[in-house]
Design a protein around this motif. Structure first.
Motif, short mmCIF file in Angstrom:
data_model
loop_
_atom_site.label_atom_id
_atom_site.label_comp_id
_atom_site.label_asym_id
_atom_site.label_seq_id
_atom_site.Cartn_x
_atom_site.Cartn_y
_atom_site.Cartn_z
N MET A 288 21.19 62.42 24.48
CA MET A 288 20.67 63.46 23.62
C MET A 288 19.86 64.49 24.41
SD MET A 288 21.69 63.23 20.50
CE MET A 288 20.49 64.27 19.67
N LEU A 289 19.07 64.00 25.37
CA LEU A 289 18.24 64.90 26.16
C LEU A 289 19.09 65.80 27.07
CD1 LEU A 289 15.27 62.55 27.13
CD2 LEU A 289 15.27 64.40 25.44
N TYR B 37 23.37 75.33 32.25
CA TYR B 37 23.63 74.75 33.56
C TYR B 37 23.65 73.22 33.56
CZ TYR B 37 22.20 79.49 34.85
OH TYR B 37 22.09 80.85 34.93
N PRO B 38 22.72 72.53 32.84
CA PRO B 38 22.72 71.06 32.88
C PRO B 38 23.99 70.42 32.34
CG PRO B 38 20.60 71.88 32.09
CD PRO B 38 21.54 73.06 32.14
N ALA B 39 24.88 71.21 31.75
CA ALA B 39 26.13 70.65 31.24
C ALA B 39 26.95 69.98 32.34
CB ALA B 39 26.96 71.75 30.57
N ILE B 40 26.73 70.41 33.58
CA ILE B 40 27.48 69.83 34.70
C ILE B 40 27.17 68.35 34.87
CG2 ILE B 40 25.76 70.30 36.52
CD1 ILE B 40 28.16 71.09 38.32
N ILE C 261 31.87 61.03 32.98
CA ILE C 261 33.30 60.98 33.28
C ILE C 261 33.56 60.14 34.52
CG2 ILE C 261 35.32 62.37 33.90
CD1 ILE C 261 34.09 64.65 32.30
N VAL C 262 32.72 60.33 35.55
CA VAL C 262 32.85 59.53 36.78
C VAL C 262 32.69 58.05 36.48
CG1 VAL C 262 31.77 59.02 39.00
CG2 VAL C 262 32.13 61.39 38.31
N ASP C 263 31.75 57.75 35.58
CA ASP C 263 31.48 56.36 35.20
C ASP C 263 32.49 55.84 34.17
OD1 ASP C 263 29.90 54.23 35.91
OD2 ASP C 263 28.49 54.49 34.25
N LYS C 264 33.49 56.67 33.85
CA LYS C 264 34.56 56.33 32.90
C LYS C 264 34.03 55.99 31.50
CE LYS C 264 37.71 54.72 36.52
NZ LYS C 264 38.56 53.63 37.04
N LYS C 265 32.95 56.65 31.12
CA LYS C 265 32.41 56.49 29.77
C LYS C 265 32.87 57.69 28.95
CE LYS C 265 28.32 53.93 31.30
NZ LYS C 265 26.83 53.90 31.36
N TYR C 266 34.15 57.67 28.64
CA TYR C 266 34.77 58.83 28.01
C TYR C 266 34.28 59.07 26.58
CZ TYR C 266 37.85 58.15 32.01
OH TYR C 266 38.33 57.98 33.28
N LYS C 267 34.07 57.99 25.84
CA LYS C 267 33.58 58.14 24.47
C LYS C 267 32.19 58.77 24.46
CE LYS C 267 36.18 54.31 22.41
NZ LYS C 267 36.08 53.02 21.69
N GLU C 268 31.35 58.30 25.39
CA GLU C 268 30.00 58.87 25.50
C GLU C 268 30.06 60.32 25.92
OE1 GLU C 268 30.96 56.03 26.59
OE2 GLU C 268 29.52 54.43 26.18
N ALA C 269 31.04 60.66 26.79
CA ALA C 269 31.20 62.05 27.24
C ALA C 269 31.58 62.96 26.08
CB ALA C 269 32.27 62.11 28.34
N TYR D 163 27.20 66.63 20.77
CA TYR D 163 25.76 66.83 20.65
C TYR D 163 25.36 68.18 21.23
CZ TYR D 163 25.42 61.79 19.68
OH TYR D 163 25.56 60.54 19.14
N GLY D 164 25.94 68.52 22.40
CA GLY D 164 25.60 69.78 23.04
C GLY D 164 25.99 70.98 22.21
N LEU D 165 27.21 70.97 21.67
CA LEU D 165 27.67 72.07 20.83
C LEU D 165 26.85 72.19 19.56
CD1 LEU D 165 31.56 71.67 21.18
CD2 LEU D 165 30.11 73.43 22.23
N THR D 166 26.48 71.03 18.98
CA THR D 166 25.69 71.02 17.75
C THR D 166 24.31 71.62 17.98
OG1 THR D 166 26.84 69.04 16.96
CG2 THR D 166 24.75 69.59 15.91
#
Length: 209
Positions: free
Chosen positions: A1-2, A12-15, A21-29, A35-38
């Motif tokens: 959330m943060l 910029y922090p979107a990167i 993605i690297v950690d293969k946590k696609y659902k969390e990504a 959350y970011g768009l909202t």
């Protein structure tokens, strides 16, 4: 959330979403994107301002042509004049590609975090001294990694000294004339040393093959 909230404030922090993605946590990504768009679009409902005004103001900001001495682009322009603008853009693209390659070829460590933090410091055109507070994040990861080691190597001491210089040199130097000698050069040295370690690792692997 943060992370999502930070990205909605500054973009910029979107990167840092690459870490999921690297950690293969696609659902969390995916949740991170939602959350970011909202958090980005919802406030416009209550502020009474159109999103078009926001993007218009943002485009004016991008066209200011203001470059700081602690940015890669700013230093290229300072050293090479207007031609330095193109050199700077090429270096920025190459560095971003290098970061992405490093992320997907290494595990998430303090060095990974340091390279990601370079996007918040040296890559921003208006990267002023206050942005270097972000360096405290890889520093915390670095110090935490030392606690897990039973013995220290020469490179650990080198990184420790460079981090110390990054945080102690700037207050001792004139902001306008000494900033490159202080935090900028010591921080760049950390990033380049991390990159050289990776290059040597690649070369060593190729030789063994």
């Amino acid at each position: 959330m943060l992370i999502a909230l930070a990205a909605s404030f500054k973009l910029y922090p979107a990167i840092f979403g690459l870490l999921w993605i690297v950690d293969k946590k696609y659902k969390e990504a995916i949740r991170l994107i939602i959350y970011g768009l909202t958090t980005f679009f919802v406030p416009f409902i209550f502020l009474g301002e159109s999103i078009g005004d926001y993007f218009f103001t943002f485009s004016l900001y991008l066209g200011k042509n203001v470059y700081s001495k602690t940015s890669l682009l700013g230093n290229c322009i300072m050293l090479f004049g207007e031609q330095g603008r193109y050199i700077g853009f090429v270096l920025i693209i190459c560095w971003l590609l290098w970061i992405i390659y490093y992320l997907f070829s290494e595990s998430i460590t303090w060095k990974t975090i340091a390279l990601l933090m370079s996007t918040q410091t040296i890559l921003l055109a208006e990267s002023y001294i206050y942005t270097f507070v972000f360096i405290s994040i890889p520093l915390c990861f670095f110090l935490n990694s030392l606690l897990k080691k039973k013995r220290y190597f020469i490179k650990d001491y080198i990184y420790a000294v460079l981090f110390a210089l990054t945080f102690t040199c700037p207050p001792l130097l004139n902001v306008m004339s000494g900033v490159m000698v202080g935090l900028y050069v010591s921080w760049l040295a950390i990033l380049l040393l991390i990159s050289l370690e990776k290059v040597f690792k690649i070369v060593h692997t190729k030789i063994n093959l």
